[in-house]
Design a protein around this motif. Sequence first.
Motif, PDB file in Angstrom:
ATOM      1  N   ASP A  22     -16.592   9.537  30.015  1.00 23.81           N
ATOM      2  CA  ASP A  22     -15.463   9.856  30.892  1.00 23.81           C
ATOM      3  C   ASP A  22     -14.665   8.599  31.243  1.00 23.81           C
ATOM      4  O   ASP A  22     -13.434   8.629  31.283  1.00 23.81           O
ATOM      5  CB  ASP A  22     -15.955  10.527  32.177  1.00 23.81           C
ATOM      6  N   ILE A  23     -15.354   7.503  31.491  1.00 26.70           N
ATOM      7  CA  ILE A  23     -14.679   6.245  31.814  1.00 26.70           C
ATOM      8  C   ILE A  23     -13.856   5.771  30.613  1.00 26.70           C
ATOM      9  O   ILE A  23     -12.721   5.308  30.763  1.00 26.70           O
ATOM     10  CB  ILE A  23     -15.703   5.179  32.264  1.00 26.70           C
ATOM     11  N   LYS A  28      -8.585   4.976  28.002  1.00 29.76           N
ATOM     12  CA  LYS A  28      -7.650   5.309  26.928  1.00 29.76           C
ATOM     13  C   LYS A  28      -6.323   5.787  27.503  1.00 29.76           C
ATOM     14  O   LYS A  28      -5.258   5.419  27.023  1.00 29.76           O
ATOM     15  CB  LYS A  28      -8.264   6.384  26.031  1.00 29.76           C
ATOM     16  N   LYS A  29      -6.390   6.599  28.570  1.00 27.86           N
ATOM     17  CA  LYS A  29      -5.166   7.079  29.216  1.00 27.86           C
ATOM     18  C   LYS A  29      -4.364   5.914  29.782  1.00 27.86           C
ATOM     19  O   LYS A  29      -3.138   5.885  29.685  1.00 27.86           O
ATOM     20  CB  LYS A  29      -5.496   8.047  30.351  1.00 27.86           C
ATOM     21  N   LYS A  30      -5.066   4.969  30.411  1.00 27.95           N
ATOM     22  CA  LYS A  30      -4.369   3.829  31.036  1.00 27.95           C
ATOM     23  C   LYS A  30      -3.745   2.916  29.994  1.00 27.95           C
ATOM     24  O   LYS A  30      -2.753   2.265  30.265  1.00 27.95           O
ATOM     25  CB  LYS A  30      -5.336   3.014  31.904  1.00 27.95           C
ATOM     26  N   MET A  69      -8.707   5.600  41.078  1.00 26.39           N
ATOM     27  CA  MET A  69      -9.658   6.220  42.002  1.00 26.39           C
ATOM     28  C   MET A  69     -10.721   7.012  41.239  1.00 26.39           C
ATOM     29  O   MET A  69     -11.907   6.935  41.556  1.00 26.39           O
ATOM     30  CB  MET A  69      -8.929   7.128  42.997  1.00 26.39           C
ATOM     31  N   GLU A  70     -10.308   7.755  40.221  1.00 18.42           N
ATOM     32  CA  GLU A  70     -11.258   8.504  39.400  1.00 18.42           C
ATOM     33  C   GLU A  70     -12.254   7.555  38.732  1.00 18.42           C
ATOM     34  O   GLU A  70     -13.457   7.833  38.698  1.00 18.42           O
ATOM     35  CB  GLU A  70     -10.527   9.306  38.320  1.00 18.42           C
ATOM     36  N   GLU A  71     -11.737   6.453  38.236  1.00 14.67           N
ATOM     37  CA  GLU A  71     -12.603   5.469  37.589  1.00 14.67           C
ATOM     38  C   GLU A  71     -13.608   4.892  38.579  1.00 14.67           C
ATOM     39  O   GLU A  71     -14.785   4.723  38.268  1.00 14.67           O
ATOM     40  CB  GLU A  71     -11.766   4.347  36.973  1.00 14.67           C
ATOM     41  N   SER A  72     -13.171   4.624  39.789  1.00 16.84           N
ATOM     42  CA  SER A  72     -14.056   4.107  40.825  1.00 16.84           C
ATOM     43  C   SER A  72     -15.162   5.104  41.145  1.00 16.84           C
ATOM     44  O   SER A  72     -16.333   4.736  41.283  1.00 16.84           O
ATOM     45  CB  SER A  72     -13.237   3.795  42.075  1.00 16.84           C
TER      46      SER A  72
END
Length: 140
Positions: A22-23, A28-30, A69-72
């Motif tokens: 997921d990370i 990849k999105k960033k 935030m999702e990554e955190s």
Amino acid sequence: MDKKILNDYMDACELIKETENDIKQLEKKKKTIIQTNVSGSNPDFPYNPTHFKIQGTTLTYSEDHQLRMEESILEERKKSAQKLKLEVDAWLNTIPKRMQRIIRYKVFNGLTWEQTASKIGRKATGESIRQEFRRFMELK
């Protein structure tokens, strides 16, 4: 340590793998970059045409903030699962080697008691291995 924690160990191992994937997807999105070429000229005389390459992400500020935030949250989830995994690994090192093998075969690999007994060898039966495991877990 009880059998529930051993089952949680298996879930923690899988959760670590899933969270890492997921990370990677968020990363990849960033990193999605778009680019385009534009033409322009000096607004003053002489009007020399110039070409520029512009590149950047498609994310708005709020989208970027949400991804961070999702990554955190994912990193926190991964850290919690790794902590449980390390605790169980440390505990496994403190128990007898035979029981380590039984736990690895039965709980972690999901073998039947008969298959576990076959792996253990030394004329062990599925029932004797099951009883040995049950007695051990009652003591812990």
